[in-house]
Design an enzyme around this catalytic site. Sequence first.
Site, mmCIF file in Angstrom:
data_model
loop_
_atom_site.group_PDB
_atom_site.id
_atom_site.type_symbol
_atom_site.label_atom_id
_atom_site.label_comp_id
_atom_site.label_asym_id
_atom_site.label_seq_id
_atom_site.Cartn_x
_atom_site.Cartn_y
_atom_site.Cartn_z
ATOM 1 N N ARG A 1 -9.427 23.226 43.260
ATOM 2 C CA ARG A 1 -8.447 22.209 43.653
ATOM 3 C C ARG A 1 -9.014 20.799 43.424
ATOM 4 O O ARG A 1 -8.840 19.902 44.258
ATOM 5 C CB ARG A 1 -8.056 22.362 45.131
ATOM 6 C CG ARG A 1 -7.343 23.655 45.470
ATOM 7 C CD ARG A 1 -5.971 23.737 44.805
ATOM 8 N NE ARG A 1 -5.198 24.836 45.359
ATOM 9 C CZ ARG A 1 -5.276 26.102 44.968
ATOM 10 N NH1 ARG A 1 -6.090 26.443 43.973
ATOM 11 N NH2 ARG A 1 -4.534 27.020 45.533
ATOM 12 N N SER B 1 -0.337 25.160 50.859
ATOM 13 C CA SER B 1 -1.542 25.157 51.701
ATOM 14 C C SER B 1 -1.844 23.723 52.107
ATOM 15 O O SER B 1 -2.049 22.870 51.245
ATOM 16 C CB SER B 1 -2.743 25.680 50.919
ATOM 17 O OG SER B 1 -2.533 26.998 50.505
ATOM 18 N N GLU C 1 -5.878 19.697 51.879
ATOM 19 C CA GLU C 1 -5.751 19.830 50.427
ATOM 20 C C GLU C 1 -4.697 18.835 49.942
ATOM 21 O O GLU C 1 -4.794 18.317 48.845
ATOM 22 C CB GLU C 1 -5.318 21.257 50.105
ATOM 23 C CG GLU C 1 -5.324 21.586 48.640
ATOM 24 C CD GLU C 1 -4.231 22.537 48.245
ATOM 25 O OE1 GLU C 1 -3.126 22.061 47.910
ATOM 26 O OE2 GLU C 1 -4.483 23.750 48.254
HETATM 27 N N1 EPU Z 1 -5.152 34.898 56.513
HETATM 28 C C1 EPU Z 1 -5.055 35.094 57.862
HETATM 29 N N2 EPU Z 1 -4.103 34.402 58.546
HETATM 30 C C2 EPU Z 1 -3.268 33.525 57.944
HETATM 31 C C3 EPU Z 1 -3.358 33.322 56.558
HETATM 32 C C4 EPU Z 1 -4.329 34.014 55.844
HETATM 33 O O1 EPU Z 1 -5.805 35.879 58.457
HETATM 34 O O2 EPU Z 1 -2.429 32.956 58.644
HETATM 35 C C5 EPU Z 1 -6.126 35.691 55.735
HETATM 36 C C6 EPU Z 1 -5.398 36.713 54.875
HETATM 37 O O3 EPU Z 1 -5.160 37.901 55.569
HETATM 38 C C7 EPU Z 1 -6.357 36.925 53.734
HETATM 39 C C8 EPU Z 1 -7.017 35.573 53.596
HETATM 40 O O4 EPU Z 1 -6.795 34.871 54.815
HETATM 41 O O5 EPU Z 1 -7.344 37.876 54.069
HETATM 42 C C9 EPU Z 1 -6.507 34.790 52.407
HETATM 43 O O6 EPU Z 1 -5.103 34.610 52.530
HETATM 44 P P1 EPU Z 1 -4.137 34.491 51.222
HETATM 45 O O7 EPU Z 1 -4.439 35.575 50.278
HETATM 46 O O8 EPU Z 1 -2.742 34.328 51.727
HETATM 47 O O9 EPU Z 1 -4.611 33.190 50.477
HETATM 48 P P2 EPU Z 1 -5.133 31.799 51.016
HETATM 49 O O10 EPU Z 1 -6.595 31.719 50.862
HETATM 50 O O11 EPU Z 1 -4.578 31.545 52.353
HETATM 51 C C10 EPU Z 1 -4.993 30.631 48.638
HETATM 52 C C11 EPU Z 1 -4.422 29.357 48.064
HETATM 53 C C12 EPU Z 1 -2.905 29.480 47.871
HETATM 54 C C13 EPU Z 1 -2.652 30.632 46.928
HETATM 55 C C14 EPU Z 1 -3.257 31.907 47.551
HETATM 56 C C15 EPU Z 1 -3.160 33.090 46.620
HETATM 57 C C16 EPU Z 1 -5.886 27.572 48.845
HETATM 58 C C17 EPU Z 1 -6.047 26.433 49.782
HETATM 59 N N3 EPU Z 1 -4.723 28.242 48.942
HETATM 60 O O12 EPU Z 1 -4.440 30.792 49.960
HETATM 61 O O13 EPU Z 1 -2.452 28.282 47.252
HETATM 62 O O14 EPU Z 1 -1.249 30.817 46.737
HETATM 63 O O15 EPU Z 1 -4.680 31.707 47.806
HETATM 64 O O16 EPU Z 1 -3.971 32.888 45.505
HETATM 65 O O17 EPU Z 1 -6.782 27.854 48.045
HETATM 66 C C18 EPU Z 1 -1.525 26.123 47.667
HETATM 67 O O18 EPU Z 1 -2.565 25.661 47.206
HETATM 68 O O19 EPU Z 1 -0.574 25.385 48.065
HETATM 69 C C19 EPU Z 1 -1.390 27.568 47.789
HETATM 70 C C20 EPU Z 1 -0.330 28.132 48.382
#
Ligand code: EPU
Length: 340
Positions: free
Chosen positions: A163, A238, A334
């Site tokens: 990012r 995010s 972010e």
């Molecule tokens: N999780 C929780 N609780 C929550 C949310 C997430 O426990 O409320 C846990 C999930 O269970 C999982 C882990 O955290 O084990 C990761 O969650 P997820 O796969 O939903 O991805 P993320 O890390 O929360 C990132 C990006 C997203 C992108 C997704 C999928 C960042 C800041 N965000 O989210 O990007 O869509 O991976 O690749 O890196 C964005 O930048 O606007 C965005 C949506």
Amino acid sequence: MQILENQSLKNHNTFGIDAKARYFVEIDSVSTLRSVLQLAHDYPKMFVLSGGSNMLLTGDLNALVLFINNKGIEIVSETDAHVFIRVMAGENWHEMVQWTLERDFGGLENMSLIPGNTGTAPIQNIGAYGVELKDCFVECEAMNVASQEIRSFNKEDCQFGYRDSYFKNEGKGTYIITSVTFQLTKKNHLLNTSYGAIESELNAMKVTLPSIQDVSRAVIAIRQSKLPDPKVLGNSGSFFKNPVVTKEAFETFNNTYPEAPFYKVSDETYKIPAGWLIEQCGFKGKRYGDAGVHTKQALVLVNYGNASGEELLALATRIMEAVAAKFGIAIAPEVNVIRN
Ligand code: EPU
């Protein structure tokens, strides 16, 4: 070119914050951009706005707001295996991805349904489900704000990170991106389905030999199940970045919270999902007036209607403080927090 005064930006930011622009001008071409930049000295300052999908406006903008809206997609060259497409900055990202999929051009499918416009995508090297913009990026063109000269930036010039890019650091405020060129596959598409949720979604869709269009459909289904549609519920995706911590800090964390998810970034660094940390602090689904934390994904802040930017920022600050107090880990926004 028409310069409007006291224009509401409510429909120009996906949080739906009702902040006003003192002056507002739509940029529909590179030549309009040049003409407007030549008028810069007549205005208090300039502010560049595109899809408005990655910003939190905390008040009115006493500025000339440049709404980047130049359109166009063209095939610039192709070989037997690849196609190079040049996309103007104002093209909506998801519509552009759909345009590529309709022609069976592969590479961008994992990034389906990301809000925002194409010209701002390189600034934070957008990414989702195991793929980042930089994986298909060839070059972008940008106009120097001071000299109005167009410069081309290749992948190396852009210094892409998680990012992050040159345009968020040294280049901040110096350039406005006018177009982006991608290299996509025409055949033998390289599918990226290793990100857990995609595989299970494809299974649920009963797809065994997925096409790039199937991957896109799976990604759309996953995103729709977790991330709110900005047209229905104001949000900026995010709100926080996932913190990257040292191996030492990670080991201490992992010993205390062995159940927590994590990603190994390198031998020395680990990424911890901020959504998990925030959920553990009890914020998931919480609402304070019209500012809230999304019920299905704690990384996303939402505007239930009339939240102000200040209220959302106060909630973000409260979350950062709670995570730091409970885990000793600093999380940072972010999205761009815009203070006048
Ligand atoms: N999780 C929780 N609780 C929550 C949310 C997430 O426990 O409320 C846990 C999930 O269970 C999982 C882990 O955290 O084990 C990761 O969650 P997820 O796969 O939903 O991805 P993320 O890390 O929360 C990132 C990006 C997203 C992108 C997704 C999928 C960042 C800041 N965000 O989210 O990007 O869509 O991976 O690749 O890196 C964005 O930048 O606007 C965005 C949506």
